[in-house]
Design an enzyme around this catalytic site. Structure first.
Site, PDB file in Angstrom:
ATOM      1  N   ARG A 236       0.840  -1.293  -0.013  1.00  0.00           N
ATOM      2  CA  ARG A 236      -0.083   0.049   0.127  1.00  0.00           C
ATOM      3  C   ARG A 236       0.787   1.260   0.173  1.00  0.00           C
ATOM      4  NH1 ARG A 236      -3.545  -2.445  -1.693  1.00  0.00           N
ATOM      5  NH2 ARG A 236      -5.536  -2.979  -0.866  1.00  0.00           N
ATOM      6  N   HIS A 284      -1.793   0.422  -9.974  1.00  0.00           N
ATOM      7  CA  HIS A 284      -2.232  -0.377  -9.196  1.00  0.00           C
ATOM      8  C   HIS A 284      -2.799  -1.600 -10.073  1.00  0.00           C
ATOM      9  CE1 HIS A 284      -4.275  -0.783  -4.926  1.00  0.00           C
ATOM     10  NE2 HIS A 284      -4.124  -2.445  -5.412  1.00  0.00           N
TER      11      HIS A 284
HETATM   12  P1  NDP Z   1      -2.300 -11.631   4.034  1.00  0.00           P
HETATM   13  O1  NDP Z   1      -3.160 -11.239   5.143  1.00  0.00           O
HETATM   14  O2  NDP Z   1      -2.503 -13.134   3.579  1.00  0.00           O
HETATM   15  O3  NDP Z   1      -0.775 -11.597   4.513  1.00  0.00           O
HETATM   16  C1  NDP Z   1      -0.262 -10.631   5.078  1.00  0.00           C
HETATM   17  C2  NDP Z   1       1.134 -10.973   5.473  1.00  0.00           C
HETATM   18  O4  NDP Z   1       1.630  -9.888   5.879  1.00  0.00           O
HETATM   19  C3  NDP Z   1       1.498 -11.902   6.420  1.00  0.00           C
HETATM   20  O5  NDP Z   1       2.464 -12.886   6.155  1.00  0.00           O
HETATM   21  C4  NDP Z   1       1.634 -11.237   7.505  1.00  0.00           C
HETATM   22  O6  NDP Z   1       2.519 -11.874   8.543  1.00  0.00           O
HETATM   23  C5  NDP Z   1       2.381 -10.195   7.143  1.00  0.00           C
HETATM   24  N1  NDP Z   1       2.376  -8.962   8.092  1.00  0.00           N
HETATM   25  C6  NDP Z   1       1.158  -8.272   8.393  1.00  0.00           C
HETATM   26  N2  NDP Z   1       1.545  -7.119   9.396  1.00  0.00           N
HETATM   27  C7  NDP Z   1       2.998  -7.582   9.669  1.00  0.00           C
HETATM   28  C8  NDP Z   1       3.870  -6.787  10.348  1.00  0.00           C
HETATM   29  N3  NDP Z   1       3.629  -5.924  10.981  1.00  0.00           N
HETATM   30  N4  NDP Z   1       5.317  -7.196  10.177  1.00  0.00           N
HETATM   31  C9  NDP Z   1       5.631  -8.395   9.479  1.00  0.00           C
HETATM   32  N5  NDP Z   1       4.790  -8.819   8.630  1.00  0.00           N
HETATM   33  C10 NDP Z   1       3.485  -8.394   8.879  1.00  0.00           C
HETATM   34  O7  NDP Z   1      -2.444 -10.758   2.821  1.00  0.00           O
HETATM   35  P2  NDP Z   1      -2.318 -10.881   1.265  1.00  0.00           P
HETATM   36  O8  NDP Z   1      -0.986 -11.712   1.136  1.00  0.00           O
HETATM   37  O9  NDP Z   1      -3.523 -11.484   0.602  1.00  0.00           O
HETATM   38  O10 NDP Z   1      -2.205  -9.549   0.918  1.00  0.00           O
HETATM   39  C11 NDP Z   1      -1.276  -8.502   1.285  1.00  0.00           C
HETATM   40  C12 NDP Z   1      -1.346  -6.921   0.856  1.00  0.00           C
HETATM   41  O11 NDP Z   1      -1.139  -7.008  -0.410  1.00  0.00           O
HETATM   42  C13 NDP Z   1      -2.788  -6.568   0.929  1.00  0.00           C
HETATM   43  O12 NDP Z   1      -3.292  -6.201   1.957  1.00  0.00           O
HETATM   44  C14 NDP Z   1      -2.759  -5.471  -0.398  1.00  0.00           C
HETATM   45  O13 NDP Z   1      -2.489  -4.313   0.446  1.00  0.00           O
HETATM   46  C15 NDP Z   1      -1.762  -5.963  -1.102  1.00  0.00           C
HETATM   47  N6  NDP Z   1      -2.381  -6.250  -2.559  1.00  0.00           N
HETATM   48  C16 NDP Z   1      -2.014  -5.530  -3.329  1.00  0.00           C
HETATM   49  C17 NDP Z   1      -2.554  -5.715  -4.941  1.00  0.00           C
HETATM   50  C18 NDP Z   1      -1.875  -4.761  -5.981  1.00  0.00           C
HETATM   51  O14 NDP Z   1      -2.548  -5.114  -7.006  1.00  0.00           O
HETATM   52  N7  NDP Z   1      -0.953  -3.936  -5.896  1.00  0.00           N
HETATM   53  C19 NDP Z   1      -3.405  -7.021  -5.013  1.00  0.00           C
HETATM   54  C20 NDP Z   1      -3.522  -7.674  -3.805  1.00  0.00           C
HETATM   55  C21 NDP Z   1      -2.963  -7.363  -2.525  1.00  0.00           C
HETATM   56  P3  NDP Z   1       1.977 -13.309   9.324  1.00  0.00           P
HETATM   57  O15 NDP Z   1       2.106 -14.459   8.218  1.00  0.00           O
HETATM   58  O16 NDP Z   1       2.967 -13.443  10.413  1.00  0.00           O
HETATM   59  O17 NDP Z   1       0.488 -13.012   9.704  1.00  0.00           O
END
Ligand code: NDP
Length: 321
Positions: A236, A284
């Site tokens: 983001r 995006h």
């Molecule tokens: P998930 O919820 O499946 O995964 C999020 C990951 O981020 C997890 O591994 C989580 O860790 C990690 N995480 C969250 N907070 C922290 C932190 N503070 N420190 C370290 N690691 C952290 O989300 P998705 O993979 O489905 O999507 C991720 C993001 O990608 C979305 O929220 C969106 O913002 C972005 N996105 C962008 C797109 C684009 O076209 N540009 C398309 C789709 C998504 P843990 O495994 O330990 O919980």
């Protein structure tokens, strides 16, 4: 009015979701007969809102969910939920869900693989040479000598990490909790951030936007990267402190940045990032789920919510993703 047919409301202040109506109606006919589908406008009557049991939304107007007495589900039409969780008046008992789509994750893997190949094979330098009509072969190194770090190992990050590893890259992944992925070196937690970053040639954000990740990529963070690294933001826009990025690029510390997400989208035409050398801007587009998948998952969850059954892809509201 509370006896009216249950309604799913497509709702965003910033995007016209009317194009999704037909897909939601078809999904409702299949999986939740009797569910009406309506598109929110600022003029939607209060009486109409009384029958809303589910919102499929993006930027839902603040305070709207709290005004819906029959609301059972607040569903993001995307993978992220930060737009929905920004509402301080969100009723505490309404579950929030998001879209999880393996095809979208594969699309994300294609995008990041393109970026990794572009810089690993020195296409940025070769394209610059072309503008000068300069013929110079860059040195070729194996993919195993190019280290890519993925921040976030969720639905998106894990697929990206696996795909890059399958192409021979030296892949490292960082998440909040320890994770195990074949052929990927994993790191967990804030204390592992610096050692994770230290040897990377490219770092990719696939983190959700939460209070912990907002502003994460700041001047200190860029300073912890190896000189000559590349930054890719698919998470983001608010995770990036733009002046810190520009300083890191202009000082030569950072080789390039690929930015797919921005704090304000569309990126305004007069934003200086458009003309910053060594910045690649994409709209995006890294990856999205199909309308069919979005409608199918949200209507299925509406049926589950009405039957008080467990939901698919519910988020932890406290954790923020
Ligand atoms: P998930 O919820 O499946 O995964 C999020 C990951 O981020 C997890 O591994 C989580 O860790 C990690 N995480 C969250 N907070 C922290 C932190 N503070 N420190 C370290 N690691 C952290 O989300 P998705 O993979 O489905 O999507 C991720 C993001 O990608 C979305 O929220 C969106 O913002 C972005 N996105 C962008 C797109 C684009 O076209 N540009 C398309 C789709 C998504 P843990 O495994 O330990 O919980």
């Amino acid at each position: 009015m509370s006896g009216a047919a249950p309604t799913l409301l497509l709702c965003s202040e910033t995007d016209d979701l009317s194009g999704l109506c037909g897909e939601f109606e078809r999904a409702a006919a299949r999986a939740c007969p009797g569910l009406r589908v309506r598109c929110w406008t600022p003029d939607t009557a209060t009486t109409e809102l009384q029958s809303v049991v589910a919102i499929a939304g993006w930027f839902v107007p603040l305070g709207l969910p709290a005004r819906l007495p029959r609301l059972r589900l607040l569903a993001s039409i995307g993978a992220g939920v930060e737009h929905l969780l920004r509402d301080p008046d969100l009723p505490p008992d309404v579950p929030v869900t998001r879209i999880v789509d393996p095809a979208q994750a594969r699309g994300m893997a294609e995008y990041v693989l393109w970026a990794a190949l572009h810089f690993h094979r020195d296409l940025d330098r070769v394209l610059a040479q072309q503008t000068r009509r300069e013929w110079r072969m860059p040195a070729q190194r194996p993919a195993s000598a190019y280290r890519v770090g993925i921040m976030g190992l969720g639905a998106m990050g894990a697929e990206v990490a696996r795909t890059l590893a399958a192409h021979g890259f030296d892949v490292h992944g960082w998440a909040r909790r320890p994770a195990a992925l074949d052929c990927v070196t994993t790191w967990a937690g804030p204390e592992a951030m610096r050692p994770f970053l230290a040897g990377l040639d490219m770092v990719v954000s696939l983190l959700p936007l939460t209070p912990e990740t907002r502003g994460l990529c700041n001047a200190d963070w860029f300073a912890a990267l190896k000189p000559g690294a590349v930054f890719v933001n698919c998470g983001r826009g608010e995770q990036l402190v733009v002046p810190a990025l520009v300083d890191a690029l202009r000082s030569g510390h950072l080789r390039a940045a690929v930015l797919d997400v921005f704090e304000h989208e569309p990126l305004p035409a007069d934003d200086p990032l458009w003309t910053e050398p060594a910045v690649v801007i994409t709209p995006h587009m890294a990856s999205s789920a199909s309308a069919e998948v979005i409608a199918g998952q949200i209507v299925e969850n509406t049926a589950r919510a009405l039957a008080r059954r467990a939901l698919l892809h519910a988020v932890d509201r406290l954790r923020g993703y």
